[in-house]
Design a protein around this motif. Structure first.
Motif, mmCIF file in Angstrom:
data_model
loop_
_atom_site.group_PDB
_atom_site.id
_atom_site.type_symbol
_atom_site.label_atom_id
_atom_site.label_comp_id
_atom_site.label_asym_id
_atom_site.label_seq_id
_atom_site.Cartn_x
_atom_site.Cartn_y
_atom_site.Cartn_z
ATOM 1 N N CYS A 1 53.035 45.854 90.686
ATOM 2 C CA CYS A 1 51.955 44.429 90.898
ATOM 3 C C CYS A 1 51.752 43.957 89.106
ATOM 4 N N CYS B 1 51.845 55.653 92.463
ATOM 5 C CA CYS B 1 52.481 53.871 92.446
ATOM 6 C C CYS B 1 54.107 54.069 92.012
ATOM 7 N N CYS C 1 47.482 45.116 88.691
ATOM 8 C CA CYS C 1 47.391 46.543 88.852
ATOM 9 C C CYS C 1 47.211 47.356 87.956
HETATM 10 FE FE1 SF4 Z 1 50.747 49.972 93.408
HETATM 11 FE FE2 SF4 Z 1 48.955 48.432 92.650
HETATM 12 FE FE3 SF4 Z 1 51.063 47.216 93.637
HETATM 13 FE FE4 SF4 Z 1 49.603 48.719 95.452
HETATM 14 S S1 SF4 Z 1 48.884 47.021 94.626
HETATM 15 S S2 SF4 Z 1 51.637 48.941 95.395
HETATM 16 S S3 SF4 Z 1 48.598 50.071 94.059
HETATM 17 S S4 SF4 Z 1 51.269 48.397 91.851
#
Ligand code: SF4
Ligand code: 5AD
Length: 455
Positions: free
Chosen positions: A177, A173, A180
């Protein structure tokens, strides 16, 4: 993605004969991506002469494919490793795969010195080498690199479900975020070549799979690395055109990359399922900013309006985090009224838990556990009301169902609609598993639909 569940893959398939003494037990925690990684690891091991067994006691190699998305998930892994130590099974090789492996790295050897292999998902392409080292008697093997542009491709994947096949199209990814661990544990975004994806879909169709589910943390950020340069919506359409494929699903979509061409693809091709999982995380723009979610509440609602305006109803599901640092009562209220505005078909909700190596670990996690639990309960109650009402609206309608379960009660079956609603239904049919039938909804509850097969 779904909440962490624990699955033991070997329960679904009988043990297969292997080379004397080489037998593995594989337990999987976490999301569909982990499930599918485990299917690939199982395929790899079977092709190397291992047998798959149903208990750790019967295995020479014990593997845990782990999840660290929330604190509880990671704790579960360490308690499982601890339980295993208590059994004192000498001579067995124990390995930790997945996100906890990536997260904790060599720390695992310190906390659980009985572990011999630690490998994060971005390094799975090195697994054959690592297995060879273990077979040669090495006691500490690690695969922890994330600086890769390769994806985990295997020649043989041992799939658990005989009708629906998972297929990773994008790994890692590139979003950031703030809560995360995924960018850290799964590394940067890598899309698979479209021709490799389509080749695999054709093979799956030949093997009898009629439903494929394309997977990625941000599946709709797919960008074909080959000169064909297919966009995600083009890939969806191409997969749907493969002969033998009746249903194409995809998860998880990121709101920022959710563009109108995806809705147009769903509208124009009935094989593309009418269900989008679009995590919102919060209904408050202020909290979304703190989460670094790259969209505001209004921008998210524009995506919802785009789907609601489609010429085919689209089921929408989401993920929500309550109790993110700084979330006030009025931010939470905004999440509640977003639920009323969108009227999701289903949602997964979580209490915020600070995770190592994430930006939000530096923010004060000041909302008390009790208050997080209260908000979670209020949110879930609101959603329950919405789902009860939505499901009730479906009574009297008929849907195509792929039958995937048979109840112990006579003439009772279960399956999923294209919109991914589970339905239990009555039928006099005999061999329904794996077939498509038309079911009319006769009753409903907040979490279930009940129906009867139309003849
Ligand atoms: Fe990427 Fe985690 Fe955000 Fe999903 S929640 S877009 S996996 S950073
Ligand atoms: N705390 C709580 N929930 C989280 N999720 C991801 N990270 C965290 C965290 N640190 C939730 C998000 C995501 C889902 C897979 O898990 O809602 O969409």
């Amino acid at each position: 993605m779904r909440d962490a569940e624990v699955r033991n893959h070997s329960q679904r398939v009988p043990a297969q004969a292997g080379v004397a003494g080489k037998a593995f037990f594989l337990e999987t925690f976490g999301c569909q991506m982990n499930d599918h990684d485990s299917e690939k690891v199982a395929g790899l091991l079977l092709s190397r002469g291992y047998a798959q067994v149903e208990t750790p006691e019967a295995a020479s190699l014990i593997l845990y494919n782990t999840c660290s998305i929330r604190e509880k998930a990671a704790q579960k892994v360490f308690s499982r490793l601890g339980e295993y130590r208590a059994k004192q099974n000498d001579g067995k090789v124990i390995g930790v795969l997945g996100c906890v492996a990536q997260q904790e790295g060599e720390e695992i050897f310190k906390r659980a010195p009985w572990v011999s292999l630690v490998c994060g998902s971005a390094s799975y392409r090195k697994l054959p080498e690592m297995l060879a080292q273990l077979e040669a008697g090495d006691h500490r093997v690690t695969g922890l690199d994330t600086d890769t542009d390769e994806t985990f491709e295997t020649e043989v994947t041992r799939r658990d479900n005989p009708w629906r096949a998972y297929l990773t199209i994008i790994e890692g990814c590139d979003k950031a975020c703030s809560y995360c661990v995924v960018p850290y544990t799964r590394g940067p975004e890598r899309s698979r070549a479209s021709d490799a994806v389509l080749r695999e879909v054709r093979q799956l169709a030949e093997l009898g799979y009629s439903e494929v589910q394309l997977l990625g943390q941000t599946v709709n950020s797919y960008a074909d690395p080959t000169p064909r340069g297919m966009r995600f919506s083009e890939l969806l359409l191409a997969v749907a055109e493969v002969q033998g494929i009746r249903r194409v699903r995809f998860t998880t979509s990121h709101p920022s990359d959710f563009t109108s061409d995806i809705v147009e693809a769903i509208e124009s091709q009935p094989k593309i399922c009418d269900h989008v999982h679009l995590p919102v995380q919060s209904g408050s723009t202020k909290v979304l900013r703190a989460m670094q979610r790259t969209y505001s509440r209004d921008e998210y609602l524009e995506k919802i309006a785009m789907m609601r305006g489609a010429n085919r109803p689209i089921a929408i599901t989401t993920d929500i985090i309550v109790g993110f640092p700084g979330e006030t009562e009025s931010d939470f209220e905004e999440t509640l009224n977003l639920l009323e505005e969108v009227r999701y078909d289903s949602l997964f909700s979580f209490k915020y838990s600070p995770r190592p190596n994430t930006p939000s670990i530096a923010m004060d996690d000041t909302i008390h556990e009790q208050e997080k639990s209260r908000r979670l309960a209020v949110l879930q109650e609101k959603q329950r009301e919405i789902q009860s009402a939505r499901n009730e609206e479906l009574i009297g309608q008929a849907f195509e169902v792929l039958v995937s379960g048979k109840s112990r009660r006579e003439n009772q079956w279960a399956g999923y609609t294209t919109s991914h609603r589970m339905i239990n239904f009555a039928s006099q049919g005999k061999e329904l598993l794996g077939t498509y039938v038309k079911v009319r909804v006769t009753d409903s509850g907040p979490n279930n639909l009940v129906g009867r097969q139309e003849v």
